[in-house]
Write a protein that holds these residues in place. Sequence first.
Motif, PDB file in Angstrom:
ATOM      1  N   GLY A 144       0.765  -1.231   0.000  1.00  0.00           N
ATOM      2  CA  GLY A 144       0.000   0.000   0.000  1.00  0.00           C
ATOM      3  C   GLY A 144       0.797   1.283   0.000  1.00  0.00           C
ATOM      4  O   GLY A 144       0.218   2.371   0.123  1.00  0.00           O
ATOM      5  N   SER A 145       2.100   1.219  -0.158  1.00  0.00           N
ATOM      6  CA  SER A 145       2.948   2.408  -0.047  1.00  0.00           C
ATOM      7  C   SER A 145       3.269   3.009  -1.414  1.00  0.00           C
ATOM      8  O   SER A 145       3.192   2.333  -2.443  1.00  0.00           O
ATOM      9  CB  SER A 145       4.245   2.062   0.688  1.00  0.00           C
ATOM     10  OG  SER A 145       3.962   1.552   1.962  1.00  0.00           O
ATOM     11  N   GLU A 146       3.664   4.291  -1.378  1.00  0.00           N
ATOM     12  CA  GLU A 146       4.054   5.000  -2.599  1.00  0.00           C
ATOM     13  C   GLU A 146       5.377   5.713  -2.371  1.00  0.00           C
ATOM     14  O   GLU A 146       5.602   6.306  -1.314  1.00  0.00           O
ATOM     15  CB  GLU A 146       2.987   6.020  -3.000  1.00  0.00           C
ATOM     16  CG  GLU A 146       1.669   5.415  -3.436  1.00  0.00           C
ATOM     17  CD  GLU A 146       0.691   6.452  -3.969  1.00  0.00           C
ATOM     18  OE1 GLU A 146       1.137   7.608  -4.203  1.00  0.00           O
ATOM     19  OE2 GLU A 146      -0.486   6.124  -4.151  1.00  0.00           O
ATOM     20  N   VAL A 147       6.230   5.660  -3.379  1.00  0.00           N
ATOM     21  CA  VAL A 147       7.524   6.337  -3.332  1.00  0.00           C
ATOM     22  C   VAL A 147       7.677   7.192  -4.582  1.00  0.00           C
ATOM     23  O   VAL A 147       7.394   6.745  -5.697  1.00  0.00           O
ATOM     24  CB  VAL A 147       8.686   5.327  -3.249  1.00  0.00           C
ATOM     25  CG1 VAL A 147      10.019   5.987  -3.580  1.00  0.00           C
ATOM     26  CG2 VAL A 147       8.749   4.701  -1.863  1.00  0.00           C
ATOM     27  N   ASN A 203       1.486  -4.593  -4.254  1.00  0.00           N
ATOM     28  CA  ASN A 203       0.604  -3.424  -4.318  1.00  0.00           C
ATOM     29  C   ASN A 203       1.254  -2.132  -3.840  1.00  0.00           C
ATOM     30  O   ASN A 203       0.693  -1.386  -3.036  1.00  0.00           O
ATOM     31  CB  ASN A 203      -0.669  -3.693  -3.503  1.00  0.00           C
ATOM     32  CG  ASN A 203      -1.413  -4.919  -3.990  1.00  0.00           C
ATOM     33  OD1 ASN A 203      -1.523  -5.163  -5.186  1.00  0.00           O
ATOM     34  ND2 ASN A 203      -1.913  -5.717  -3.056  1.00  0.00           N
ATOM     35  N   CYS A 204       2.437  -1.860  -4.360  1.00  0.00           N
ATOM     36  CA  CYS A 204       3.115  -0.600  -4.083  1.00  0.00           C
ATOM     37  C   CYS A 204       3.387   0.137  -5.401  1.00  0.00           C
ATOM     38  O   CYS A 204       3.418  -0.475  -6.469  1.00  0.00           O
ATOM     39  CB  CYS A 204       4.421  -0.826  -3.327  1.00  0.00           C
ATOM     40  SG  CYS A 204       4.183  -1.398  -1.629  1.00  0.00           S
ATOM     41  N   LYS A 205       3.612   1.444  -5.286  1.00  0.00           N
ATOM     42  CA  LYS A 205       3.772   2.289  -6.464  1.00  0.00           C
ATOM     43  C   LYS A 205       5.035   3.130  -6.326  1.00  0.00           C
ATOM     44  O   LYS A 205       5.331   3.642  -5.241  1.00  0.00           O
ATOM     45  CB  LYS A 205       2.556   3.209  -6.614  1.00  0.00           C
ATOM     46  CG  LYS A 205       2.614   4.169  -7.790  1.00  0.00           C
ATOM     47  CD  LYS A 205       1.345   5.013  -7.849  1.00  0.00           C
ATOM     48  CE  LYS A 205       1.379   5.996  -9.020  1.00  0.00           C
ATOM     49  NZ  LYS A 205       0.131   6.809  -9.077  1.00  0.00           N
ATOM     50  N   GLU A 224       3.485  -8.637  -6.429  1.00  0.00           N
ATOM     51  CA  GLU A 224       2.358  -8.566  -7.366  1.00  0.00           C
ATOM     52  C   GLU A 224       1.622  -7.239  -7.198  1.00  0.00           C
ATOM     53  O   GLU A 224       1.554  -6.686  -6.104  1.00  0.00           O
ATOM     54  CB  GLU A 224       1.412  -9.740  -7.124  1.00  0.00           C
ATOM     55  CG  GLU A 224       2.062 -11.093  -7.367  1.00  0.00           C
ATOM     56  CD  GLU A 224       1.121 -12.252  -7.086  1.00  0.00           C
ATOM     57  OE1 GLU A 224      -0.035 -11.990  -6.693  1.00  0.00           O
ATOM     58  OE2 GLU A 224       1.551 -13.417  -7.235  1.00  0.00           O
ATOM     59  N   GLY A 225       1.081  -6.743  -8.302  1.00  0.00           N
ATOM     60  CA  GLY A 225       0.343  -5.489  -8.251  1.00  0.00           C
ATOM     61  C   GLY A 225       1.219  -4.248  -8.254  1.00  0.00           C
ATOM     62  O   GLY A 225       0.728  -3.137  -8.024  1.00  0.00           O
ATOM     63  N   THR A 226       2.498  -4.398  -8.537  1.00  0.00           N
ATOM     64  CA  THR A 226       3.421  -3.250  -8.569  1.00  0.00           C
ATOM     65  C   THR A 226       3.091  -2.321  -9.733  1.00  0.00           C
ATOM     66  O   THR A 226       2.757  -2.758 -10.830  1.00  0.00           O
ATOM     67  CB  THR A 226       4.870  -3.752  -8.701  1.00  0.00           C
ATOM     68  OG1 THR A 226       5.256  -4.387  -7.486  1.00  0.00           O
ATOM     69  CG2 THR A 226       5.827  -2.618  -9.005  1.00  0.00           C
ATOM     70  N   ASP A 227       3.246  -1.020  -9.477  1.00  0.00           N
ATOM     71  CA  ASP A 227       3.094   0.011 -10.512  1.00  0.00           C
ATOM     72  C   ASP A 227       4.324   0.903 -10.424  1.00  0.00           C
ATOM     73  O   ASP A 227       4.513   1.601  -9.424  1.00  0.00           O
ATOM     74  CB  ASP A 227       1.818   0.811 -10.268  1.00  0.00           C
ATOM     75  CG  ASP A 227       1.577   1.879 -11.334  1.00  0.00           C
ATOM     76  OD1 ASP A 227       2.362   1.951 -12.297  1.00  0.00           O
ATOM     77  OD2 ASP A 227       0.604   2.645 -11.183  1.00  0.00           O
TER      78      ASP A 227
END
Length: 432
Positions: free
Chosen positions: A272-275, A301-303, A332-335
């Motif tokens: 759930g984190s964003e950098v 699921n991080c971006k 998985e779910g990386t953006d």
Amino acid sequence: MAETSQLNPELTDEKARLGAPSGEEKIAIDGFTEEGENLSPLNTGTEQHGARRHSHGDERVVPEASRGERLKSYKLADFAPLTGREEDWRFTPLKRLRGLHTDALTGEGPEVTVSGASNVTVETVERTDARFGSAAVPEDRVSAAAWEAVRTATVVTIPEETVADCEVTVAVRGTDSAVAAQHLIIEARRFSKAVVVLDHQGSTTLAQNVEILVGDGADLTVVSVQEWDDDAVHVSSQQAKVGRDARFKHVVVSLGGDLVRLTPSSFFTAPGSEVEMYGLYFADAGQHLEQRLLVDHAVPNCKSRVTYKGALQGQDAHTVWVGDVLIRKEAEGTDTYEVNRNLVLTDGARSDSVPNLEIETGLIEGAGHASATGRFDDEHLFYLMARGIDEKTARRLVVRGFLNEVIQQIKVPVLEERLTEAVERELAAGNL
């Protein structure tokens, strides 16, 4: 002189179409190897393991299968002496490190003062403090040397559920060139929010480690400004550990110094984190400004978004940007997306840009990278000059617009104004 040969006349149609020579006969070009440009003066000869020697020299080299498998250690002895043929150091002029990679780091180092927000805590702690090593492990010889040399660290802590009442400025002021080490720790605890500015000025020869802890739900921006005197040498490892649902922004601005090499890294530890990682660098004649960053997606699921922009002018101005993004099989779910843009303003300058993307799972939202290096866009100049703006002013406007995207990410008006003025001085020094 390199040995030359002819293309194998028995190439298959497919290999000929792909431009891939086969067998023993390959084209050789002076100064280049099969892996690219040969940057090491020690790299001569033709044989290695019965094949053509690559750019790392004679030694038996087994490259890491993954960016995530590179050596990490708190012990300097675990890292071999540097030769300049290592992948991580092949662009760095080791002779200009002034012994940071060979000598004992016994200097006192730059003075550190912290000012700004009144609702954060500032401490000086011994290396036995539990926070030492809580966010980072050295990944190279200079970082490990600094780790072994320091005895204390400056720690800035944003308490849990606290919004800093203004930015925190960590002023690092160098006064001499003695080789020295320094350790800084920034901790943003759960659900806190702050902007921390690392403001480097003066003269120094410094190996620095910066540990950054971003707690669950925290929102932290760290801005590292390198506005050193012309003779400074600064090698800094800045590693961040990012918690669940956290937001972390890291901004690098490198303008001064003789040699500045930063290795910012972001490690996701929970979903759930964003950098966001931004960088601006402007190299003048003879300057070496190097940025090698890593974004390690190890959880789902991080971006992440990476944007670095550089300009360079003058004879032997050299900039290096290497961007590594690792998406592990669990992520998985990386953006993710990273981009580097470089604007070469004069002849005699050189920019190296290497984006790397390693993906171990196909179950991602998206991943990509881009890199471009070039001169002024003639169409942009023509557009401005057609509206009555002289060429010199038009060139400055193009550079300002190119770099301003990064400056605007700082969100500290006084610092943004100062850096805008610094860019103006760079342009004036280059007679643009």
